[in-house]
Design a protein around this motif. Structure first.
Motif, PDB file in Angstrom:
ATOM      1  N   GLY A 160      12.112  -7.200  -8.063  1.00 45.83           N
ATOM      2  CA  GLY A 160      10.728  -7.080  -8.477  1.00 45.83           C
ATOM      3  C   GLY A 160       9.927  -6.251  -7.490  1.00 45.83           C
ATOM      4  N   HIS A 161       8.608  -6.392  -7.527  1.00 44.47           N
ATOM      5  CA  HIS A 161       7.745  -5.554  -6.696  1.00 44.47           C
ATOM      6  C   HIS A 161       8.060  -5.699  -5.211  1.00 44.47           C
ATOM      7  CE1 HIS A 161       5.495  -4.284 -10.116  1.00 44.47           C
ATOM      8  NE2 HIS A 161       5.015  -5.487 -10.388  1.00 44.47           N
ATOM      9  N   VAL A 162       8.225  -6.944  -4.748  1.00 41.18           N
ATOM     10  CA  VAL A 162       8.479  -7.154  -3.322  1.00 41.18           C
ATOM     11  C   VAL A 162       9.888  -6.690  -2.966  1.00 41.18           C
ATOM     12  CG1 VAL A 162       8.659  -8.861  -1.475  1.00 41.18           C
ATOM     13  CG2 VAL A 162       6.810  -9.029  -3.148  1.00 41.18           C
ATOM     14  N   GLY A 163      10.871  -7.004  -3.796  1.00 37.18           N
ATOM     15  CA  GLY A 163      12.234  -6.577  -3.522  1.00 37.18           C
ATOM     16  C   GLY A 163      12.366  -5.071  -3.452  1.00 37.18           C
ATOM     17  N   ARG A 164      11.703  -4.377  -4.360  1.00 38.64           N
ATOM     18  CA  ARG A 164      11.744  -2.907  -4.346  1.00 38.64           C
ATOM     19  C   ARG A 164      11.053  -2.362  -3.092  1.00 38.64           C
ATOM     20  NH1 ARG A 164      10.502  -1.077 -10.624  1.00 38.64           N
ATOM     21  NH2 ARG A 164      11.785  -2.682 -11.635  1.00 38.64           N
ATOM     22  N   ALA A 165       9.936  -2.979  -2.723  1.00 42.00           N
ATOM     23  CA  ALA A 165       9.229  -2.523  -1.513  1.00 42.00           C
ATOM     24  C   ALA A 165      10.093  -2.742  -0.280  1.00 42.00           C
ATOM     25  CB  ALA A 165       7.896  -3.263  -1.379  1.00 42.00           C
ATOM     26  N   LYS A 280      -0.826  -9.662   1.601  1.00 42.44           N
ATOM     27  CA  LYS A 280       0.191 -10.028   0.611  1.00 42.44           C
ATOM     28  C   LYS A 280       0.612  -8.869  -0.286  1.00 42.44           C
ATOM     29  CE  LYS A 280      -1.310 -14.858   0.433  1.00 42.44           C
ATOM     30  NZ  LYS A 280      -1.760 -15.974  -0.443  1.00 42.44           N
ATOM     31  N   HIS A 281       0.134  -7.670  -0.011  1.00 39.66           N
ATOM     32  CA  HIS A 281       0.596  -6.514  -0.780  1.00 39.66           C
ATOM     33  C   HIS A 281       2.103  -6.349  -0.549  1.00 39.66           C
ATOM     34  CE1 HIS A 281       1.125  -2.350  -2.075  1.00 39.66           C
ATOM     35  NE2 HIS A 281      -0.040  -2.458  -2.707  1.00 39.66           N
ATOM     36  N   PRO A 282       2.878  -6.011  -1.594  1.00 41.47           N
ATOM     37  CA  PRO A 282       4.339  -5.900  -1.413  1.00 41.47           C
ATOM     38  C   PRO A 282       4.747  -5.027  -0.237  1.00 41.47           C
ATOM     39  CG  PRO A 282       3.818  -5.821  -3.740  1.00 41.47           C
ATOM     40  CD  PRO A 282       2.497  -5.828  -3.013  1.00 41.47           C
ATOM     41  N   GLN A 283       4.100  -3.868  -0.075  1.00 38.57           N
ATOM     42  CA  GLN A 283       4.460  -2.995   1.038  1.00 38.57           C
ATOM     43  C   GLN A 283       4.071  -3.605   2.380  1.00 38.57           C
ATOM     44  OE1 GLN A 283       3.650  -1.685  -1.946  1.00 38.57           O
ATOM     45  NE2 GLN A 283       5.636  -0.694  -2.179  1.00 38.57           N
ATOM     46  N   ALA A 284       2.974  -4.365   2.422  1.00 37.80           N
ATOM     47  CA  ALA A 284       2.569  -5.037   3.657  1.00 37.80           C
ATOM     48  C   ALA A 284       3.580  -6.120   4.027  1.00 37.80           C
ATOM     49  CB  ALA A 284       1.176  -5.638   3.496  1.00 37.80           C
ATOM     50  N   ILE A 285       4.042  -6.871   3.027  1.00 36.43           N
ATOM     51  CA  ILE A 285       5.090  -7.861   3.282  1.00 36.43           C
ATOM     52  C   ILE A 285       6.340  -7.163   3.800  1.00 36.43           C
ATOM     53  CG2 ILE A 285       6.624  -9.546   2.182  1.00 36.43           C
ATOM     54  CD1 ILE A 285       4.339 -10.127   0.194  1.00 36.43           C
ATOM     55  N   ALA A 286       6.696  -6.039   3.167  1.00 38.15           N
ATOM     56  CA  ALA A 286       7.904  -5.316   3.564  1.00 38.15           C
ATOM     57  C   ALA A 286       7.821  -4.840   5.002  1.00 38.15           C
ATOM     58  CB  ALA A 286       8.146  -4.142   2.617  1.00 38.15           C
ATOM     59  N   LEU A 287       6.665  -4.359   5.425  1.00 37.34           N
ATOM     60  CA  LEU A 287       6.515  -3.890   6.801  1.00 37.34           C
ATOM     61  C   LEU A 287       6.708  -5.028   7.794  1.00 37.34           C
ATOM     62  CD1 LEU A 287       3.481  -1.469   6.389  1.00 37.34           C
ATOM     63  CD2 LEU A 287       5.834  -0.828   6.938  1.00 37.34           C
ATOM     64  N   GLY A 288       6.137  -6.183   7.502  1.00 34.78           N
ATOM     65  CA  GLY A 288       6.307  -7.320   8.393  1.00 34.78           C
ATOM     66  C   GLY A 288       7.744  -7.788   8.465  1.00 34.78           C
ATOM     67  N   VAL A 289       8.413  -7.828   7.314  1.00 39.76           N
ATOM     68  CA  VAL A 289       9.818  -8.247   7.287  1.00 39.76           C
ATOM     69  C   VAL A 289      10.696  -7.236   8.017  1.00 39.76           C
ATOM     70  CG1 VAL A 289      11.791  -8.680   5.783  1.00 39.76           C
ATOM     71  CG2 VAL A 289       9.543  -9.582   5.174  1.00 39.76           C
TER      72      VAL A 289
END
Length: 307
Positions: A160-165, A280-289
């Motif tokens: 989904g959005h987060v996984g793709r990000a 909580k934006h998908p790309q923001a979550i991705a950067l933190g992870v």
């Protein structure tokens, strides 16, 4: 950095003909180190040799070279040559790759060895004898680079959005072999940034997970998330992170204990993931992870990451 044969073959399979630009040598202050590389094709590119004027001009020359093929080696003084603030110089190797060029690629002692022209003789023994583990070796019309080592497996559960990000942020980083996992083909983007894996059932998919893999659990279903956590805790893994809140962490901990896992075992699932300060934006979550996972690799694959 090193020669990523798998990425090159994927690019050729997709685009038919690509140019590869590699930093063969870097002296003084330079945007990237020797061994850094990028792939270029009409309308796109993958990787970077440092950006700025150097990369823009090198990309333009590489695109022009695609029409004719072959290879070129050029030394560029960054200050007087192209007006960059860097005071050093770089030597760039640009090669055109297609199916025919890939047939001439040889693997010698863990190196990608190839001729820089179609009429090159066999590589001299002295050339092969001087192969080093670092950067790009050029001599006698041949080039050699150490092959990229296999990266740590990263399984992203959910396209989904987060996984793709997450996949898009992690894919350009060296040291990771990324799989994007979901239940059906239509859940994947048209051009996924990672290897797509269709897994309608969790149990058989989790059973194939390498013990050294890192996992990010970001599916569309809490029930599926819980099943993935349960199956992974029955095995070994390097890191597992679950998207969610402190409330979800507490609820999942209780459910996992009911399923027979100890407090210590359930506590191995990091939740929430990312950096709450980033939003909580998908790309923001991705950067933190991504920051957490980079810490994992910085400890020579032996440490743990804090999500």
């Amino acid at each position: 950095m090193s020669f990523d044969e798998a990425s090159l073959r994927r690019a050729v399979a997709r685009h038919g003909r690509v140019a590869r630009i590699a930093v063969a040598e870097a002296k003084g202050s330079a945007p990237r180190e020797a061994g850094a590389s990028m792939l270029v094709w009409p309308g796109g590119q993958e990787g970077t040799i440092g950006g700025g004027t150097l990369e823009w001009q090198a990309t333009e020359r590489a695109l022009a070279r695609l029409a004719g093929g072959g290879a070129a080696v050029e030394t560029i003084p960054l200050g007087p040559g192209i007006g960059q603030c860097c005071g050093g110089a770089v030597k760039l190797l640009t090669e055109v790759w297609d199916d025919d060029a890939l047939t001439r690629l040889r693997i010698e002692r863990g190196h990608a060895v190839r001729p820089l022209s179609q009429n090159a003789d066999a590589p001299p023994a002295a050339f092969l004898g001087r192969l080093a583990r670092s950067a790009v070796h050029l001599s006698a019309g041949w080039a050699a680079e150490p092959l990229a080592r296999s990266g740590r497996p990263l399984w992203i559960w959910g396209a989904g959005h987060v996984g793709r990000a997450l996949a898009a942020v992690m894919a350009p980083l060296p040291g990771w072999d990324i799989s994007l996992i979901d239940i059906a083909p239509e859940r994947f983007p048209a051009d996924p940034p990672a290897v797509p894996v269709i897994a309608p059932e969790v149990a058989p998919a989790a059973a194939r997970a390498p013990a050294e893999a890192a996992h990010l659990i970001v599916t569309h279903s809490h029930a599926r998330d819980l099943e993935i956590c349960h199956r992974l805790l029955l095995r070994d893994f390097a890191f597992a992170g679950l998207i969610g809140s402190e409330t979800k962490r507490a609820r999942f901990g209780a459910r996992l204990r009911q399923m027979g896992h100890s407090d210590a075992s359930a506590g191995r699932i990091a939740c929430p993931i990312g950096d709450p300060a980033l939003g909580k934006h998908p790309q923001a979550i991705a950067l933190g992870v991504a920051t957490s996972l980079l810490r994992l690799t910085s400890t020579s694959h032996e440490g743990s990451a804090t999500a």
